[in-house]
Design a protein around this motif. Sequence first.
Motif, PDB file in Angstrom:
ATOM      1  N   PRO A 105      19.961  47.849  47.093  1.00  0.00           N
ATOM      2  CA  PRO A 105      20.182  48.890  45.849  1.00  0.00           C
ATOM      3  C   PRO A 105      21.188  49.605  46.300  1.00  0.00           C
ATOM      4  O   PRO A 105      22.157  50.049  45.466  1.00  0.00           O
ATOM      5  N   GLN A 106      21.324  50.087  47.592  1.00  0.00           N
ATOM      6  CA  GLN A 106      22.735  50.950  47.921  1.00  0.00           C
ATOM      7  C   GLN A 106      23.975  49.909  47.788  1.00  0.00           C
ATOM      8  O   GLN A 106      25.083  50.569  47.403  1.00  0.00           O
ATOM      9  N   ALA A 107      23.848  48.826  48.223  1.00  0.00           N
ATOM     10  CA  ALA A 107      25.289  48.101  47.950  1.00  0.00           C
ATOM     11  C   ALA A 107      25.631  47.653  46.581  1.00  0.00           C
ATOM     12  O   ALA A 107      26.743  47.585  46.201  1.00  0.00           O
ATOM     13  N   MET A 108      24.382  47.560  45.806  1.00  0.00           N
ATOM     14  CA  MET A 108      24.903  47.260  44.569  1.00  0.00           C
ATOM     15  C   MET A 108      25.413  48.364  43.844  1.00  0.00           C
ATOM     16  O   MET A 108      26.260  48.554  42.893  1.00  0.00           O
ATOM     17  N   PHE A 109      24.965  49.746  44.215  1.00  0.00           N
ATOM     18  CA  PHE A 109      25.403  51.173  43.680  1.00  0.00           C
ATOM     19  C   PHE A 109      26.966  51.138  44.010  1.00  0.00           C
ATOM     20  O   PHE A 109      27.774  51.432  43.121  1.00  0.00           O
ATOM     21  N   LEU A 110      27.174  50.749  45.375  1.00  0.00           N
ATOM     22  CA  LEU A 110      28.703  50.720  45.750  1.00  0.00           C
ATOM     23  C   LEU A 110      29.630  49.704  44.863  1.00  0.00           C
ATOM     24  O   LEU A 110      30.729  49.990  44.498  1.00  0.00           O
ATOM     25  N   MET A 111      29.000  48.435  44.977  1.00  0.00           N
ATOM     26  CA  MET A 111      29.713  47.457  44.296  1.00  0.00           C
ATOM     27  C   MET A 111      30.150  47.701  42.725  1.00  0.00           C
ATOM     28  O   MET A 111      31.082  47.303  42.362  1.00  0.00           O
ATOM     29  N   THR A 112      28.900  48.022  42.079  1.00  0.00           N
ATOM     30  CA  THR A 112      29.217  48.276  40.694  1.00  0.00           C
ATOM     31  C   THR A 112      30.226  49.454  40.303  1.00  0.00           C
ATOM     32  O   THR A 112      30.942  49.516  39.487  1.00  0.00           O
ATOM     33  N   GLY A 113      30.026  50.481  41.171  1.00  0.00           N
ATOM     34  CA  GLY A 113      30.871  51.491  40.991  1.00  0.00           C
ATOM     35  C   GLY A 113      32.500  51.040  41.303  1.00  0.00           C
ATOM     36  O   GLY A 113      33.346  51.683  40.472  1.00  0.00           O
ATOM     37  N   PHE A 114      32.584  50.349  42.284  1.00  0.00           N
ATOM     38  CA  PHE A 114      33.910  50.068  42.447  1.00  0.00           C
ATOM     39  C   PHE A 114      34.296  48.887  41.585  1.00  0.00           C
ATOM     40  O   PHE A 114      35.732  48.903  41.012  1.00  0.00           O
ATOM     41  N   LEU A 115      33.667  48.083  41.285  1.00  0.00           N
ATOM     42  CA  LEU A 115      33.965  46.867  40.229  1.00  0.00           C
ATOM     43  C   LEU A 115      34.416  47.451  38.706  1.00  0.00           C
ATOM     44  O   LEU A 115      35.194  47.078  38.138  1.00  0.00           O
ATOM     45  N   GLY A 116      33.729  48.617  38.510  1.00  0.00           N
ATOM     46  CA  GLY A 116      34.204  49.340  37.322  1.00  0.00           C
ATOM     47  C   GLY A 116      35.582  49.779  37.082  1.00  0.00           C
ATOM     48  O   GLY A 116      36.240  50.015  35.840  1.00  0.00           O
ATOM     49  N   GLY A 117      36.329  50.025  38.358  1.00  0.00           N
ATOM     50  CA  GLY A 117      37.746  50.144  38.221  1.00  0.00           C
ATOM     51  C   GLY A 117      38.390  49.027  38.307  1.00  0.00           C
ATOM     52  O   GLY A 117      39.888  49.063  38.136  1.00  0.00           O
ATOM     53  N   VAL A 118      38.054  47.686  38.530  1.00  0.00           N
ATOM     54  CA  VAL A 118      38.807  46.199  38.427  1.00  0.00           C
ATOM     55  C   VAL A 118      39.089  46.273  36.954  1.00  0.00           C
ATOM     56  O   VAL A 118      38.250  46.269  36.095  1.00  0.00           O
ATOM     57  N   PRO A 119      40.544  45.858  36.744  1.00  0.00           N
ATOM     58  CA  PRO A 119      40.690  45.670  35.475  1.00  0.00           C
ATOM     59  C   PRO A 119      40.300  44.193  34.718  1.00  0.00           C
ATOM     60  O   PRO A 119      40.155  43.350  35.321  1.00  0.00           O
ATOM     61  N   VAL A 120      39.538  44.540  33.466  1.00  0.00           N
ATOM     62  CA  VAL A 120      38.828  43.345  32.796  1.00  0.00           C
ATOM     63  C   VAL A 120      40.083  42.155  32.512  1.00  0.00           C
ATOM     64  O   VAL A 120      39.685  40.896  32.511  1.00  0.00           O
ATOM     65  N   GLU A 121      41.286  42.471  32.188  1.00  0.00           N
ATOM     66  CA  GLU A 121      42.157  41.740  31.925  1.00  0.00           C
ATOM     67  C   GLU A 121      42.522  40.622  33.126  1.00  0.00           C
ATOM     68  O   GLU A 121      42.888  39.347  32.596  1.00  0.00           O
ATOM     69  N   LEU A 122      42.559  40.984  34.315  1.00  0.00           N
ATOM     70  CA  LEU A 122      42.588  39.803  35.348  1.00  0.00           C
ATOM     71  C   LEU A 122      41.406  38.906  35.133  1.00  0.00           C
ATOM     72  O   LEU A 122      41.978  37.632  34.994  1.00  0.00           O
ATOM     73  N   GLU A 123      40.278  39.164  34.765  1.00  0.00           N
ATOM     74  CA  GLU A 123      39.273  37.957  34.368  1.00  0.00           C
ATOM     75  C   GLU A 123      39.647  37.190  33.150  1.00  0.00           C
ATOM     76  O   GLU A 123      39.400  35.887  33.157  1.00  0.00           O
ATOM     77  N   GLU A 124      40.217  37.988  32.287  1.00  0.00           N
ATOM     78  CA  GLU A 124      40.375  37.356  30.669  1.00  0.00           C
ATOM     79  C   GLU A 124      41.598  36.306  31.107  1.00  0.00           C
ATOM     80  O   GLU A 124      41.621  35.288  30.574  1.00  0.00           O
ATOM     81  N   ALA A 125      42.629  36.833  32.028  1.00  0.00           N
ATOM     82  CA  ALA A 125      43.804  36.180  32.524  1.00  0.00           C
ATOM     83  C   ALA A 125      43.267  34.735  33.181  1.00  0.00           C
ATOM     84  O   ALA A 125      43.647  33.552  32.555  1.00  0.00           O
ATOM     85  N   ALA A 126      42.168  34.792  33.963  1.00  0.00           N
ATOM     86  CA  ALA A 126      41.642  33.854  34.814  1.00  0.00           C
ATOM     87  C   ALA A 126      40.985  32.860  33.788  1.00  0.00           C
ATOM     88  O   ALA A 126      41.118  31.457  34.005  1.00  0.00           O
ATOM     89  N   VAL A 127      40.229  33.318  32.900  1.00  0.00           N
ATOM     90  CA  VAL A 127      39.648  32.309  31.927  1.00  0.00           C
ATOM     91  C   VAL A 127      40.425  31.563  31.077  1.00  0.00           C
ATOM     92  O   VAL A 127      40.225  30.319  30.941  1.00  0.00           O
ATOM     93  N   MET A 128      41.592  32.183  30.541  1.00  0.00           N
ATOM     94  CA  MET A 128      42.693  31.437  29.963  1.00  0.00           C
ATOM     95  C   MET A 128      43.304  30.442  30.853  1.00  0.00           C
ATOM     96  O   MET A 128      43.988  29.595  30.368  1.00  0.00           O
ATOM     97  N   ASP A 129      43.499  30.723  32.160  1.00  0.00           N
ATOM     98  CA  ASP A 129      43.981  29.505  33.144  1.00  0.00           C
ATOM     99  C   ASP A 129      42.956  28.754  33.598  1.00  0.00           C
ATOM    100  O   ASP A 129      43.054  27.961  34.392  1.00  0.00           O
ATOM    101  N   ALA A 130      41.842  28.610  32.873  1.00  0.00           N
ATOM    102  CA  ALA A 130      40.617  27.652  33.114  1.00  0.00           C
ATOM    103  C   ALA A 130      39.708  27.934  34.236  1.00  0.00           C
ATOM    104  O   ALA A 130      39.491  26.815  34.868  1.00  0.00           O
ATOM    105  N   CYS A 131      39.804  29.024  34.902  1.00  0.00           N
ATOM    106  CA  CYS A 131      39.043  29.278  36.054  1.00  0.00           C
ATOM    107  C   CYS A 131      37.708  29.385  35.797  1.00  0.00           C
ATOM    108  O   CYS A 131      37.162  29.988  34.750  1.00  0.00           O
ATOM    109  N   GLY A 132      36.872  28.654  36.630  1.00  0.00           N
ATOM    110  CA  GLY A 132      35.504  28.656  36.374  1.00  0.00           C
ATOM    111  C   GLY A 132      34.976  30.057  36.856  1.00  0.00           C
ATOM    112  O   GLY A 132      35.312  30.815  37.617  1.00  0.00           O
ATOM    113  N   ILE A 133      33.456  30.392  36.656  1.00  0.00           N
ATOM    114  CA  ILE A 133      32.874  31.824  36.901  1.00  0.00           C
ATOM    115  C   ILE A 133      33.153  31.906  38.511  1.00  0.00           C
ATOM    116  O   ILE A 133      33.188  33.228  39.030  1.00  0.00           O
TER     117      ILE A 133
END
Length: 284
Positions: free
Chosen positions: A159-187
Amino acid sequence: MSKKNRKNNDSVHIGRVVLWVILILVAVIQIFPLVWLINFSLASSNEMFTTGLLVIPKKIQWGNYVKAFIDGHFLHYLKNSFLINGLAVFFVVFISIMAAFACKRMKWKLSNLVMTLLLLGMMIPIHTTLLPNYKIYSILGLTDTIWALLIPYVAFSLPQAMFLMTGFLGGVPVELEEAAVMDACGIYRIVFQIITPLLKPSIATVCIMTFLNNWNEFIMASTYLSSQTWKTLPFSVLEFTGQYSSNYAVQFAVMALTAAPAVIVYILLNKHITKGVAMGAVKG
């Protein structure tokens, strides 16, 4: 300089002095148990029964540490502690990264509910599950195995790890993942090759806090383990506890040796804890 400015400067100076005095007192109060522990570990058992807070030993008893190291099976218990805590840290980091990505980034109906249920685990004390866990482990034959400790250590650190990870993940730009998907990257490539390197501060914080939280845990270990095979470092104290008498001086030496790794880790990596928590809170 006007009288008003001089009074303001004097009040600021007095405020700083008071603040420093309070901080020094708090630091002394926090450090004193460690000083007391080391002081008693260097005395003989007879010298401990004193009216003072600290003991001035007639001769420093370094032999207490030698006896604690050899007769207390220190290396065996140390190996078990590092192995169990290392595996717990690995599983907590691995699962929390995937769970945080699944709940924060992937769109599915129950994502918010699952995330809330995981975070609610922070409200449950780990030792409230002693009896039901023991009953389940007895049925499954998991008592006196490494899994008897790994499962609760990982579950209650998540739970504590989840709290920290989700909080930090919220600041990572979604555009990075969208660009990776367009480059045919898997999950999995997106999670472990693109997102994970960006989570290094929070990963470091989770590793340190998970390690420190589980290092000195004793009640669960003493409940689920019966043989020496997987017993951890706190059990070394019991090697010098008899039915009618105990070697208190050596016990203090054992406790000092047991606390040393956690103290060293905290001193060396304290800045990573505060940095990771602060960054995760701001980004979240």
